[in-house]
Design a protein around this motif. Structure first.
Motif, PDB file in Angstrom:
ATOM      1  N   THR A 196       2.960 -23.004  30.250  1.00 17.34           N
ATOM      2  CA  THR A 196       1.790 -22.446  30.950  1.00 17.34           C
ATOM      3  C   THR A 196       1.349 -23.289  32.144  1.00 17.34           C
ATOM      4  O   THR A 196       0.477 -22.872  32.896  1.00 17.34           O
ATOM      5  CB  THR A 196       0.604 -22.289  29.972  1.00 17.34           C
ATOM      6  N   ARG A 200      -1.325 -21.950  35.152  1.00 15.79           N
ATOM      7  CA  ARG A 200      -2.667 -22.220  34.611  1.00 15.79           C
ATOM      8  C   ARG A 200      -3.766 -21.539  35.422  1.00 15.79           C
ATOM      9  O   ARG A 200      -4.730 -21.029  34.869  1.00 15.79           O
ATOM     10  CB  ARG A 200      -2.884 -23.732  34.571  1.00 15.79           C
ATOM     11  N   LYS A 203      -4.575 -17.087  35.168  1.00 18.58           N
ATOM     12  CA  LYS A 203      -5.054 -16.278  34.049  1.00 18.58           C
ATOM     13  C   LYS A 203      -5.802 -15.036  34.556  1.00 18.58           C
ATOM     14  O   LYS A 203      -6.724 -15.151  35.365  1.00 18.58           O
ATOM     15  CB  LYS A 203      -5.986 -17.124  33.179  1.00 18.58           C
TER      16      LYS A 203
END
Ligand SMILES: Cc1cc2nc3c(=O)[nH]c(=O)nc-3n(C[C@H](O)[C@H](O)[C@H](O)COP(=O)(O)OP(=O)(O)OC[C@H]3O[C@@H](n4cnc5c(N)ncnc54)[C@H](O)[C@@H]3O)c2cc1C
Length: 399
Positions: A196, A200, A203
């Motif tokens: 991720t 990051r 999202k």
């Protein structure tokens, strides 16, 4: 022992269609549905985000797993027949631009109501809160739970996906107990978990992309970046190809309509024509701004001030980040979040035209319990409905 002609194990999409089809084929046959949840068809309510994408105009050509076997059903019934079936229940549909079919009401509850009301009208008996725990062959057919006797049974228990909606894999155990082989199962049409770190800041961002899995497999459509990795139709479709426990990476091409050379030339021209343009705005004409920033960071490590300072090798790296933005895959969200089971009852042990078992005459199976699954777009429900209709009809013939 309660005696019935046709006993249907599982009151989901395929089971309810099998029940209707059996009764319509032979109104004199008694048909009993055993459903382990308090209500039949709970999963239907959750489908298509509550709108129930019940089929697809392109289903016959869809690359289902075990397509040749599924073709035994599609050779007899197509999407037109499915729509005629639903119209016979008073349910009308519309197709979107990609052939995905939805009820006109846009409500999954309409689909379930139509199926349940027709079962009731035809005199199908449904016993809820009743799990089929065991099945045995008897002289006259089968006994289930040592409580129900039937001449014929139709296994409609679904797979292991979304166990909260009742499909807990118990159909596989029932079939196995009668000698059927179950091919390895894995969650499909499920979100992907990835490294991720590179995403990051993304999202909630949505983008169109073509996704390629390093171990083989491609999918195209919308991706949604999440705190755990990738969701959206393209990611769910790609999950069909994920091999459990095999390391892999997902490569995202956000601009599949441009070749790398074309894109490099366009970006180079942009930089040349407007050298003072802040670099953070360089890609806003192609992808959402946050995604452009992530691509710049992936390519260059940091986002420079203005585009005029970018060197040709850096522009090539930016192109690469847009056309093969790569994330290490760590797995999938698993059974709880999966829409479909990949794998299931080995189709070699069933007749593809009647869905009757070759090992156990008078036992039929349909829907997801069989090793047939498709991608997002209504293909799995269409398989469940049509295979249910075929299994129900054949179980009721000669009753
Ligand atoms: C959230 C979600 C959204 C989806 N959206 C779509 C969509 O829009 N379009 C699409 O095509 N597909 C969609 N799918 C997939 C689709 O719902 C399934 O492929 C389809 O429902 C399979 O039908 P089935 O009858 O084989 O199994 P199921 O629908 O799973 O039904 C099986 C039934 O059997 C019962 N049962 C299981 N074991 C037993 C037992 N031992 N005894 C008694 N009862 C038992 C279960 O409780 C359940 O009611 C979605 C799935 C999920 C989870």
């Amino acid at each position: 022992m309660k005696q019935t002609d046709i006993l249907i194990l599982g009151g989901g999409a395929s089971g309810l269609c099998a029940a209707i089809s059996a009764k319509r084929t032979n109104p004199n046959a008694s048909v009993l549905v055993l459903e382990q949840l308090p209500r039949a068809g709970k999963k239907i309510l959750a489908t298509g985000n509550g709108r129930c994408n019940l089929g697809n105009l392109n289903a016959a050509a869809h690359p289902y797993t075990n397509k040749a076997f599924a073709g035994g059903v599609f050779a007899q019934l197509g999407t037109d027949d499915l729509l005629a079936f639903f119209r016979s229940l008073g349910l009308y549909t519309r197709a979107d631009g990609e052939g995905r079919l939805y009820p006109l009401s846009n409500t999954a509850a309409s689909v379930l109501d139509a199926l349940r009301l027709e079962c009731a009208r035809l005199g199908v008996e449904t016993l809820c809160d009743t799990k089929a725990e065991s099945v045995k062959k008897t002289n006259g057919g089968f006994s289930v739970n040592d409580r129900f006797a039937a001449e014929k049974i139709i296994v409609c228990c679904g797979g292991c996906a979304a166990p909260a909606q009742g499909s807990d894999g118990s159909g596989f155990a029932l079939l196995r107990s009668l000698g059927h082989e179950i091919t390895p199962v894995k969650p499909s049409l499920v979100q992907l978990t990835t490294d991720t770190k590179p995403i990051r800041a993304l999202k909630g961002v949505r983008a169109a992309a073509k996704l390629t899995l390093s171990t083989g497999g491609e999918a195209a459509g919308e991706v949604l970046f999440t705190e755990y990795g990738l969701s959206g139709i393209a990611a769910m479709d790609l999950s069909r190809f994920v091999l459990p426990d095999k390391p892999a990476a997902v490569s995202l091409d956000f601009l599949p309509d441009f070749s790398a050379e074309e894109l490099t030339a366009i970006i180079a021209a942009l930089c040349q024509n407007n050298p003072t343009l802040p670099a953070e705005n360089l890609l806003t004409g192609f992808v959402p701004k946050a995604l452009g920033l992530a691509a710049l960071k992936a390519a260059l490590g940091a986002v420079p001030q203005a585009v005029g300072s970018l060197q040709p090798n850096e522009i090539t790296k930016i192109t690469a980040a847009l056309k093969s933005f790569t994330l290490a895959l760590t797995g999938t969200k698993g059974w709880r979040d999966a829409q479909v089971t990949s794998g299931g009852a080995n189709v070699k042990q069933f007749d593809r035209r009647t869905l009757e078992s070759r090992l156990c005459p008078r036992l039929f199976a349909c829907g997801e319990v069989l090793d047939v699954d498709g991608g997002c777009g209504g293909f799995n429900l269409e398989w469940a409905f049509l295979s249910g209709i075929i299994a129900g009809k054949n179980a009721a013939l000669n009753e």
